[in-house]
Write an enzyme that holds these catalytic residues in place. Structure first.
Site, short mmCIF file in Angstrom:
data_model
loop_
_atom_site.label_atom_id
_atom_site.label_comp_id
_atom_site.label_asym_id
_atom_site.label_seq_id
_atom_site.Cartn_x
_atom_site.Cartn_y
_atom_site.Cartn_z
N HIS A 188 0.84 -1.21 0.00
CA HIS A 188 0.00 0.00 0.00
C HIS A 188 0.87 1.26 0.00
O HIS A 188 1.41 1.64 1.04
CB HIS A 188 -0.89 -0.04 1.25
CG HIS A 188 -1.91 1.05 1.32
ND1 HIS A 188 -3.08 0.91 2.03
CD2 HIS A 188 -1.96 2.30 0.80
CE1 HIS A 188 -3.79 2.03 1.94
NE2 HIS A 188 -3.11 2.88 1.19
N ASN A 195 -5.26 6.09 -6.94
CA ASN A 195 -5.89 7.42 -6.83
C ASN A 195 -5.00 8.51 -7.42
O ASN A 195 -4.63 9.48 -6.76
CB ASN A 195 -6.28 7.74 -5.38
CG ASN A 195 -5.11 7.74 -4.42
OD1 ASN A 195 -4.08 7.12 -4.68
ND2 ASN A 195 -5.24 8.43 -3.31
N ASP A 241 1.34 2.71 3.65
CA ASP A 241 0.43 3.79 3.24
C ASP A 241 1.23 5.08 3.00
O ASP A 241 0.80 6.18 3.35
CB ASP A 241 -0.69 4.02 4.27
CG ASP A 241 -1.82 4.90 3.71
OD1 ASP A 241 -1.81 5.22 2.51
OD2 ASP A 241 -2.71 5.28 4.50
N PHE A 269 -4.35 14.81 4.50
CA PHE A 269 -4.03 13.64 5.33
C PHE A 269 -2.83 12.90 4.74
O PHE A 269 -2.74 12.76 3.51
CB PHE A 269 -5.22 12.68 5.35
CG PHE A 269 -6.43 13.19 6.07
CD1 PHE A 269 -6.57 13.04 7.44
CD2 PHE A 269 -7.45 13.82 5.37
CE1 PHE A 269 -7.71 13.48 8.10
CE2 PHE A 269 -8.60 14.28 6.02
CZ PHE A 269 -8.74 14.11 7.39
ZN LIG Z 1 -6.63 4.74 2.71
#
Ligand SMILES: [Zn+2]
Length: 437
Positions: free
Chosen positions: A63, A97, A308, A326
Protein backbone atom coordinates in the site's frame (compact mmCIF):
# COMPACT_ATOMS: atom_id res chain seq x y z
CA UNK A 1 27.04 -5.38 -13.59
CA UNK A 2 28.19 -7.96 -11.10
CA UNK A 3 27.08 -11.34 -12.29
CA UNK A 4 27.69 -13.31 -9.10
CA UNK A 5 27.81 -11.87 -5.61
CA UNK A 6 28.43 -13.63 -2.33
CA UNK A 7 26.89 -11.97 0.69
CA UNK A 8 29.07 -13.20 3.47
CA UNK A 9 28.58 -13.69 7.17
CA UNK A 10 25.18 -12.10 7.67
CA UNK A 11 22.32 -13.28 9.86
CA UNK A 12 20.01 -14.65 7.21
CA UNK A 13 16.37 -14.43 8.21
CA UNK A 14 13.73 -15.80 5.87
CA UNK A 15 10.39 -16.47 7.58
CA UNK A 16 9.07 -18.22 4.44
CA UNK A 17 11.43 -21.11 5.24
CA UNK A 18 11.65 -20.61 9.01
CA UNK A 19 15.30 -19.72 8.42
CA UNK A 20 17.31 -17.71 10.93
CA UNK A 21 21.02 -18.52 10.81
CA UNK A 22 24.38 -16.94 10.20
CA UNK A 23 25.76 -17.85 6.81
CA UNK A 24 26.55 -16.96 3.24
CA UNK A 25 24.23 -16.35 0.33
CA UNK A 26 25.20 -16.48 -3.33
CA UNK A 27 23.40 -14.49 -6.00
CA UNK A 28 23.83 -15.53 -9.59
CA UNK A 29 22.20 -13.97 -12.63
CA UNK A 30 19.76 -12.05 -10.48
CA UNK A 31 18.54 -15.07 -8.54
CA UNK A 32 19.26 -16.70 -5.19
CA UNK A 33 21.56 -19.52 -6.16
CA UNK A 34 22.93 -20.95 -2.94
CA UNK A 35 22.70 -20.51 0.84
CA UNK A 36 25.05 -22.19 3.30
CA UNK A 37 27.72 -21.74 5.92
CA UNK A 38 30.76 -22.91 3.96
CA UNK A 39 32.12 -21.93 0.57
CA UNK A 40 29.75 -21.89 -2.38
CA UNK A 41 30.10 -24.30 -5.29
CA UNK A 42 31.18 -21.50 -7.65
CA UNK A 43 34.53 -19.77 -7.43
CA UNK A 44 34.00 -16.62 -9.47
CA UNK A 45 32.08 -14.00 -7.54
CA UNK A 46 32.40 -10.66 -5.83
CA UNK A 47 32.02 -10.57 -2.07
CA UNK A 48 29.92 -8.29 0.10
CA UNK A 49 30.68 -8.49 3.79
CA UNK A 50 27.48 -8.59 5.86
CA UNK A 51 28.93 -9.53 9.23
CA UNK A 52 26.80 -8.09 12.02
CA UNK A 53 24.00 -7.33 9.56
CA UNK A 54 20.66 -8.95 8.89
CA UNK A 55 20.05 -10.31 5.40
CA UNK A 56 16.39 -10.89 4.54
CA UNK A 57 14.08 -10.85 1.52
CA UNK A 58 13.46 -7.36 0.12
CA UNK A 59 10.41 -5.80 1.71
CA UNK A 60 7.06 -5.73 -0.08
CA UNK A 61 4.76 -2.77 0.44
CA UNK A 62 1.18 -3.58 -0.40
CA UNK A 63 0.00 0.00 0.00
CA UNK A 64 1.72 3.14 -1.21
CA UNK A 65 0.92 6.23 -3.23
CA UNK A 66 3.26 7.14 -6.08
CA UNK A 67 1.13 10.10 -7.29
CA UNK A 68 2.00 9.74 -10.97
CA UNK A 69 0.24 10.71 -13.15
CA UNK A 70 -1.36 13.89 -11.96
CA UNK A 71 0.41 14.85 -8.75
CA UNK A 72 4.08 14.80 -9.71
CA UNK A 73 4.81 17.69 -7.35
CA UNK A 74 4.15 15.22 -4.50
CA UNK A 75 5.95 12.16 -5.92
CA UNK A 76 6.80 10.35 -9.14
CA UNK A 77 7.33 6.70 -9.89
CA UNK A 78 11.06 7.45 -10.16
CA UNK A 79 11.34 9.22 -6.78
CA UNK A 80 8.91 6.86 -5.06
CA UNK A 81 10.84 3.77 -6.12
CA UNK A 82 14.12 5.38 -5.01
CA UNK A 83 12.49 6.05 -1.63
CA UNK A 84 11.37 2.43 -1.56
CA UNK A 85 14.94 1.21 -2.23
CA UNK A 86 16.23 3.33 0.65
CA UNK A 87 13.62 1.79 2.89
CA UNK A 88 14.58 -1.78 1.95
CA UNK A 89 11.54 -2.32 -0.30
CA UNK A 90 11.99 -4.18 -3.59
CA UNK A 91 8.30 -4.53 -4.47
CA UNK A 92 5.71 -1.82 -3.99
CA UNK A 93 2.03 -1.83 -4.89
CA UNK A 94 0.76 1.58 -5.89
CA UNK A 95 -2.74 2.81 -5.22
CA UNK A 96 -4.83 4.00 -8.17
CA UNK A 97 -5.89 7.42 -6.83
CA UNK A 98 -3.88 9.28 -9.45
CA UNK A 99 -5.25 11.74 -12.01
CA UNK A 100 -6.49 10.19 -14.16
CA UNK A 101 -7.10 7.21 -11.86
CA UNK A 102 -5.96 3.69 -12.76
CA UNK A 103 -9.36 2.46 -13.83
CA UNK A 104 -8.61 1.06 -17.30
CA UNK A 105 -6.07 -0.95 -19.22
CA UNK A 106 -4.29 2.09 -20.69
CA UNK A 107 -3.62 3.57 -17.26
CA UNK A 108 -2.29 0.28 -15.86
CA UNK A 109 -0.02 0.05 -18.90
CA UNK A 110 1.11 3.65 -18.36
CA UNK A 111 2.27 2.88 -14.80
CA UNK A 112 3.94 -0.35 -15.89
CA UNK A 113 5.83 1.42 -18.68
CA UNK A 114 7.05 4.32 -16.53
CA UNK A 115 8.00 1.88 -13.76
CA UNK A 116 9.98 -0.27 -16.20
CA UNK A 117 11.80 2.76 -17.63
CA UNK A 118 12.26 4.99 -14.61
CA UNK A 119 11.66 2.85 -11.53
CA UNK A 120 14.40 1.09 -9.59
CA UNK A 121 12.28 -1.57 -7.87
CA UNK A 122 9.26 -3.66 -8.87
CA UNK A 123 6.00 -1.72 -9.08
CA UNK A 124 2.74 -3.66 -9.03
CA UNK A 125 -0.26 -1.49 -9.85
CA UNK A 126 -3.59 -1.71 -8.05
CA UNK A 127 -6.64 -0.93 -10.17
CA UNK A 128 -9.74 0.99 -9.11
CA UNK A 129 -12.93 -0.70 -7.94
CA UNK A 130 -15.18 1.93 -9.53
CA UNK A 131 -14.89 4.02 -12.67
CA UNK A 132 -13.09 7.26 -11.86
CA UNK A 133 -13.16 6.24 -8.17
CA UNK A 134 -16.59 7.84 -8.14
CA UNK A 135 -18.23 4.95 -6.35
CA UNK A 136 -20.98 4.63 -8.93
CA UNK A 137 -20.05 2.02 -11.49
CA UNK A 138 -17.86 -1.06 -11.24
CA UNK A 139 -14.72 -1.03 -13.41
CA UNK A 140 -14.12 -3.76 -15.98
CA UNK A 141 -12.29 -5.96 -13.48
CA UNK A 142 -11.30 -8.52 -16.11
CA UNK A 143 -9.70 -5.85 -18.29
CA UNK A 144 -7.68 -4.54 -15.36
CA UNK A 145 -6.64 -8.02 -14.32
CA UNK A 146 -5.49 -8.84 -17.86
CA UNK A 147 -3.52 -5.57 -17.96
CA UNK A 148 -1.68 -6.54 -14.77
CA UNK A 149 -3.58 -5.03 -11.85
CA UNK A 150 -2.78 -7.17 -8.80
CA UNK A 151 -5.69 -6.01 -6.64
CA UNK A 152 -8.57 -3.53 -6.65
CA UNK A 153 -9.12 -0.50 -4.44
CA UNK A 154 -10.66 2.96 -4.40
CA UNK A 155 -8.24 3.84 -1.58
CA UNK A 156 -8.32 7.38 -0.38
CA UNK A 157 -12.02 6.71 -0.36
CA UNK A 158 -14.14 3.73 0.68
CA UNK A 159 -16.37 1.75 -1.63
CA UNK A 160 -19.46 3.24 -0.05
CA UNK A 161 -22.11 1.26 -1.92
CA UNK A 162 -22.59 -2.18 -0.36
CA UNK A 163 -24.02 -3.37 -3.66
CA UNK A 164 -20.90 -2.41 -5.61
CA UNK A 165 -18.64 -3.84 -2.92
CA UNK A 166 -20.58 -7.09 -3.11
CA UNK A 167 -20.22 -7.25 -6.91
CA UNK A 168 -16.51 -6.41 -6.67
CA UNK A 169 -15.95 -9.27 -4.23
CA UNK A 170 -17.85 -11.66 -6.50
CA UNK A 171 -15.91 -10.78 -9.64
CA UNK A 172 -12.52 -10.54 -7.95
CA UNK A 173 -13.07 -14.02 -6.52
CA UNK A 174 -12.99 -15.36 -10.07
CA UNK A 175 -9.62 -13.65 -10.67
CA UNK A 176 -8.34 -14.67 -7.25
CA UNK A 177 -7.41 -11.07 -6.45
CA UNK A 178 -8.16 -9.15 -3.26
CA UNK A 179 -10.39 -6.12 -3.00
CA UNK A 180 -8.59 -3.68 -0.70
CA UNK A 181 -10.99 -1.43 1.15
CA UNK A 182 -10.29 1.86 2.86
CA UNK A 183 -12.95 1.43 5.50
CA UNK A 184 -14.58 4.74 6.30
CA UNK A 185 -18.22 5.62 6.73
CA UNK A 186 -18.22 9.10 5.24
CA UNK A 187 -21.39 10.12 7.06
CA UNK A 188 -19.59 9.58 10.36
CA UNK A 189 -16.15 10.91 9.39
CA UNK A 190 -17.39 13.96 7.49
CA UNK A 191 -15.31 17.01 8.41
CA UNK A 192 -13.30 15.01 10.95
CA UNK A 193 -9.66 15.87 11.48
CA UNK A 194 -8.29 13.49 14.10
CA UNK A 195 -9.49 10.68 16.37
CA UNK A 196 -12.64 11.51 18.29
CA UNK A 197 -11.53 11.57 21.89
CA UNK A 198 -9.77 13.59 24.55
CA UNK A 199 -7.32 15.21 22.14
CA UNK A 200 -9.98 16.29 19.65
CA UNK A 201 -11.83 17.90 22.55
CA UNK A 202 -8.69 19.57 23.83
CA UNK A 203 -7.71 20.94 20.42
CA UNK A 204 -11.27 21.80 19.43
CA UNK A 205 -11.04 19.72 16.27
CA UNK A 206 -13.86 17.63 14.86
CA UNK A 207 -13.27 13.97 15.62
CA UNK A 208 -13.47 10.82 13.53
CA UNK A 209 -15.06 8.10 15.68
CA UNK A 210 -13.84 4.50 15.72
CA UNK A 211 -17.27 3.50 14.43
CA UNK A 212 -16.56 5.30 11.12
CA UNK A 213 -14.05 2.52 10.41
CA UNK A 214 -15.68 -0.38 12.24
CA UNK A 215 -19.09 -0.13 10.55
CA UNK A 216 -17.49 -0.59 7.13
CA UNK A 217 -15.13 -3.32 8.33
CA UNK A 218 -18.19 -5.16 9.66
CA UNK A 219 -20.05 -4.68 6.38
CA UNK A 220 -17.08 -5.85 4.29
CA UNK A 221 -16.64 -8.96 6.43
CA UNK A 222 -20.34 -9.80 6.00
CA UNK A 223 -20.04 -9.37 2.24
CA UNK A 224 -16.86 -11.45 2.05
CA UNK A 225 -18.57 -14.17 4.09
CA UNK A 226 -21.55 -14.15 1.79
CA UNK A 227 -19.65 -14.05 -1.52
CA UNK A 228 -16.53 -16.04 -0.68
CA UNK A 229 -14.50 -13.14 -2.08
CA UNK A 230 -11.21 -11.98 -0.58
CA UNK A 231 -11.37 -8.66 1.22
CA UNK A 232 -8.19 -7.01 2.42
CA UNK A 233 -8.74 -4.37 5.08
CA UNK A 234 -6.36 -1.43 4.57
CA UNK A 235 -4.70 0.45 7.45
CA UNK A 236 -6.62 -1.03 10.40
CA UNK A 237 -6.59 1.57 13.17
CA UNK A 238 -8.91 0.48 15.97
CA UNK A 239 -9.11 -2.33 18.50
CA UNK A 240 -12.76 -2.79 17.51
CA UNK A 241 -11.75 -3.54 13.91
CA UNK A 242 -9.24 -6.08 15.19
CA UNK A 243 -11.98 -7.87 17.17
CA UNK A 244 -14.22 -8.03 14.09
CA UNK A 245 -11.41 -9.38 11.89
CA UNK A 246 -10.40 -11.90 14.53
CA UNK A 247 -13.93 -13.28 14.76
CA UNK A 248 -14.33 -13.39 10.97
CA UNK A 249 -11.06 -15.28 10.53
CA UNK A 250 -12.16 -17.82 13.12
CA UNK A 251 -15.26 -18.39 10.98
CA UNK A 252 -13.18 -18.91 7.84
CA UNK A 253 -14.00 -15.64 6.08
CA UNK A 254 -11.43 -14.76 3.40
CA UNK A 255 -10.05 -11.66 5.02
CA UNK A 256 -6.53 -10.31 5.33
CA UNK A 257 -5.53 -7.06 6.99
CA UNK A 258 -2.71 -4.56 7.21
CA UNK A 259 -1.48 -2.06 9.77
CA UNK A 260 0.83 0.89 9.14
CA UNK A 261 4.03 1.74 11.02
CA UNK A 262 2.45 4.98 12.27
CA UNK A 263 -0.65 3.28 13.68
CA UNK A 264 1.64 0.87 15.54
CA UNK A 265 3.97 3.51 16.95
CA UNK A 266 2.03 6.77 17.39
CA UNK A 267 -1.20 7.79 19.13
CA UNK A 268 -3.62 10.72 19.06
CA UNK A 269 -1.41 12.39 21.69
CA UNK A 270 1.24 12.84 19.02
CA UNK A 271 -1.03 15.22 17.14
CA UNK A 272 -0.46 17.78 19.92
CA UNK A 273 3.26 17.73 19.21
CA UNK A 274 3.50 17.14 15.48
CA UNK A 275 0.35 18.94 14.39
CA UNK A 276 -0.45 18.50 10.70
CA UNK A 277 2.48 16.10 10.19
CA UNK A 278 0.49 13.63 12.30
CA UNK A 279 -2.76 14.25 10.42
CA UNK A 280 -3.49 10.98 8.71
CA UNK A 281 -6.51 9.00 7.60
CA UNK A 282 -7.55 6.86 9.39
CA UNK A 283 -6.41 8.99 12.32
CA UNK A 284 -3.90 8.02 14.97
CA UNK A 285 -5.95 6.46 17.75
CA UNK A 286 -5.43 5.71 21.44
CA UNK A 287 -2.80 3.69 23.28
CA UNK A 288 -5.38 0.91 23.80
CA UNK A 289 -5.77 0.74 20.04
CA UNK A 290 -2.02 0.47 19.37
CA UNK A 291 -1.80 -2.27 22.00
CA UNK A 292 -4.60 -4.17 20.25
CA UNK A 293 -2.96 -3.67 16.83
CA UNK A 294 0.39 -4.95 18.10
CA UNK A 295 -1.25 -7.97 19.68
CA UNK A 296 -3.07 -8.68 16.41
CA UNK A 297 0.12 -8.44 14.39
CA UNK A 298 1.91 -10.76 16.80
CA UNK A 299 -0.84 -13.38 16.73
CA UNK A 300 -1.51 -13.18 12.98
CA UNK A 301 -4.97 -11.58 13.02
CA UNK A 302 -3.32 -8.70 11.19
CA UNK A 303 -1.31 -10.27 8.38
CA UNK A 304 1.07 -7.57 7.27
CA UNK A 305 2.60 -4.15 7.72
CA UNK A 306 2.04 -1.70 4.84
CA UNK A 307 3.33 1.87 4.81
CA UNK A 308 0.43 3.79 3.24
CA UNK A 309 3.28 6.05 2.05
CA UNK A 310 1.40 9.27 1.30
CA UNK A 311 3.82 11.94 0.07
CA UNK A 312 2.65 15.57 -0.02
CA UNK A 313 4.19 18.97 -0.69
CA UNK A 314 5.24 21.35 2.08
CA UNK A 315 2.33 23.66 1.22
CA UNK A 316 -0.11 20.75 1.71
CA UNK A 317 0.94 20.57 5.38
CA UNK A 318 2.13 24.09 6.28
CA UNK A 319 -1.35 25.47 6.80
CA UNK A 320 -4.34 25.53 9.12
CA UNK A 321 -5.03 22.11 10.59
CA UNK A 322 -8.41 21.86 8.93
CA UNK A 323 -6.92 22.79 5.53
CA UNK A 324 -4.01 20.33 5.71
CA UNK A 325 -4.21 17.09 3.75
CA UNK A 326 -4.03 13.64 5.33
CA UNK A 327 -0.93 11.44 5.07
CA UNK A 328 2.61 10.56 6.12
CA UNK A 329 5.60 9.90 3.88
CA UNK A 330 6.59 6.48 5.17
CA UNK A 331 8.79 4.38 2.90
CA UNK A 332 12.14 5.62 4.17
CA UNK A 333 11.39 5.40 7.89
CA UNK A 334 9.36 2.16 8.06
CA UNK A 335 12.14 -0.10 9.32
CA UNK A 336 13.66 2.48 11.68
CA UNK A 337 10.33 3.28 13.31
CA UNK A 338 9.27 -0.37 13.62
CA UNK A 339 12.63 -1.52 15.00
CA UNK A 340 11.82 0.50 18.12
CA UNK A 341 9.03 -2.00 18.84
CA UNK A 342 11.57 -4.82 18.81
CA UNK A 343 13.74 -3.07 21.40
CA UNK A 344 10.67 -2.61 23.59
CA UNK A 345 9.88 -6.34 23.17
CA UNK A 346 6.51 -5.46 21.68
CA UNK A 347 7.27 -7.21 18.40
CA UNK A 348 9.69 -9.97 17.44
CA UNK A 349 12.22 -9.47 14.68
CA UNK A 350 11.00 -12.53 12.81
CA UNK A 351 7.36 -11.41 12.97
CA UNK A 352 8.31 -8.00 11.66
CA UNK A 353 10.29 -9.42 8.75
CA UNK A 354 7.47 -11.86 7.91
CA UNK A 355 4.97 -8.99 7.94
CA UNK A 356 7.09 -7.15 5.37
CA UNK A 357 8.06 -10.10 3.15
CA UNK A 358 6.25 -13.42 2.83
CA UNK A 359 3.13 -11.95 4.50
CA UNK A 360 2.30 -9.50 1.71
CA UNK A 361 3.45 -12.03 -0.92
CA UNK A 362 0.84 -14.47 0.43
CA UNK A 363 -1.90 -11.82 0.47
CA UNK A 364 -1.22 -11.37 -3.25
CA UNK A 365 -0.71 -15.07 -3.97
CA UNK A 366 2.82 -14.27 -5.26
CA UNK A 367 4.83 -16.73 -3.25
CA UNK A 368 7.90 -16.48 -5.47
CA UNK A 369 8.42 -13.06 -3.90
CA UNK A 370 9.29 -12.33 -0.28
CA UNK A 371 11.46 -15.45 0.00
CA UNK A 372 15.11 -16.46 -0.23
CA UNK A 373 14.35 -19.87 -1.68
CA UNK A 374 16.81 -21.08 -4.28
CA UNK A 375 15.75 -19.77 -7.68
CA UNK A 376 13.74 -16.85 -6.28
CA UNK A 377 14.53 -13.32 -7.54
CA UNK A 378 17.51 -11.93 -5.60
CA UNK A 379 15.52 -9.16 -3.94
CA UNK A 380 17.25 -8.47 -0.66
CA UNK A 381 17.24 -6.06 2.22
CA UNK A 382 20.41 -5.89 4.30
CA UNK A 383 20.04 -3.93 7.50
CA UNK A 384 21.75 -3.07 10.74
CA UNK A 385 19.26 -3.45 13.56
CA UNK A 386 21.37 -1.40 15.96
CA UNK A 387 22.69 1.43 13.80
CA UNK A 388 21.40 4.85 14.77
CA UNK A 389 20.60 7.51 12.21
CA UNK A 390 18.88 10.85 12.10
CA UNK A 391 15.81 11.31 9.91
CA UNK A 392 16.85 14.16 7.61
CA UNK A 393 13.97 14.79 5.25
CA UNK A 394 16.15 17.02 3.05
CA UNK A 395 17.99 13.82 2.17
CA UNK A 396 14.84 11.81 1.42
CA UNK A 397 14.62 10.40 -2.07
CA UNK A 398 10.87 10.92 -1.75
CA UNK A 399 9.46 14.30 -2.70
CA UNK A 400 7.22 13.93 0.34
CA UNK A 401 9.05 15.33 3.37
CA UNK A 402 5.91 15.05 5.49
CA UNK A 403 6.77 12.90 8.47
CA UNK A 404 6.45 13.45 12.22
CA UNK A 405 9.76 11.60 12.54
CA UNK A 406 11.75 14.44 10.94
CA UNK A 407 14.81 15.23 13.03
CA UNK A 408 14.44 12.18 15.24
CA UNK A 409 17.12 9.60 15.85
CA UNK A 410 16.02 6.11 14.92
CA UNK A 411 17.79 2.84 15.62
CA UNK A 412 17.67 0.31 12.79
CA UNK A 413 18.94 1.26 9.34
CA UNK A 414 18.80 -0.23 5.88
CA UNK A 415 22.40 -0.68 4.68
CA UNK A 416 21.78 -2.08 1.20
CA UNK A 417 18.88 -3.04 -1.02
CA UNK A 418 19.32 -5.41 -3.93
CA UNK A 419 16.73 -5.78 -6.64
CA UNK A 420 17.18 -8.77 -8.97
CA UNK A 421 20.70 -9.04 -7.62
CA UNK A 422 21.57 -5.42 -8.38
CA UNK A 423 22.28 -2.89 -5.64
CA UNK A 424 19.65 -0.15 -5.89
CA UNK A 425 20.59 1.43 -2.56
CA UNK A 426 23.73 1.20 -0.46
CA UNK A 427 24.78 3.07 2.66
CA UNK A 428 28.11 4.85 2.22
CA UNK A 429 29.80 2.49 4.67
CA UNK A 430 29.00 -0.55 2.51
CA UNK A 431 31.66 -1.67 0.07
CA UNK A 432 29.23 -1.72 -2.77
CA UNK A 433 27.87 0.89 -5.09
CA UNK A 434 24.25 1.45 -5.92
CA UNK A 435 23.68 1.45 -9.65
CA UNK A 436 21.01 4.09 -9.58
CA UNK A 437 21.74 7.23 -7.52
ZN1 LIG B 1 -6.63 4.74 2.71
Amino acid sequence: MVDSLLIRGGRIIDPSQDMDKTGNLLIKEGKISWVGDGTPPDTDYDVLDAEGLIVCPGFIDLHCHLRQPGFEEKETIATGTLAAARGGFTTICCMPNTNPPLDNEAMINYVKTIAANEGVVRVLPIGCVTVGRKGEELVDMGELEMAGAIAYSDDGAPVSSPEIMRQALEYSRDFNRPVIDHCENLFLSHGGQINEGVVSLELGLRGIPASAEELIVKRDLDLARETGGHVHIAHVSTGGSVDLIRAAKEQGVRVTAEVTPHHLTLTEEDVIKYRTLAKVNPPLRTRQDTVALLRALNDGVIDIVATDHAPHTKADKNCEFTQAVFGISGLETALGSLAGLIFKSELSLNTLIAALTIGPARVLGYEKLGTLEIGAPADLCIFDLHKEWVVDTDKFASRGKNTPLAGQTLKGKVMATLYLGMPVYADKSMKIEAKVD
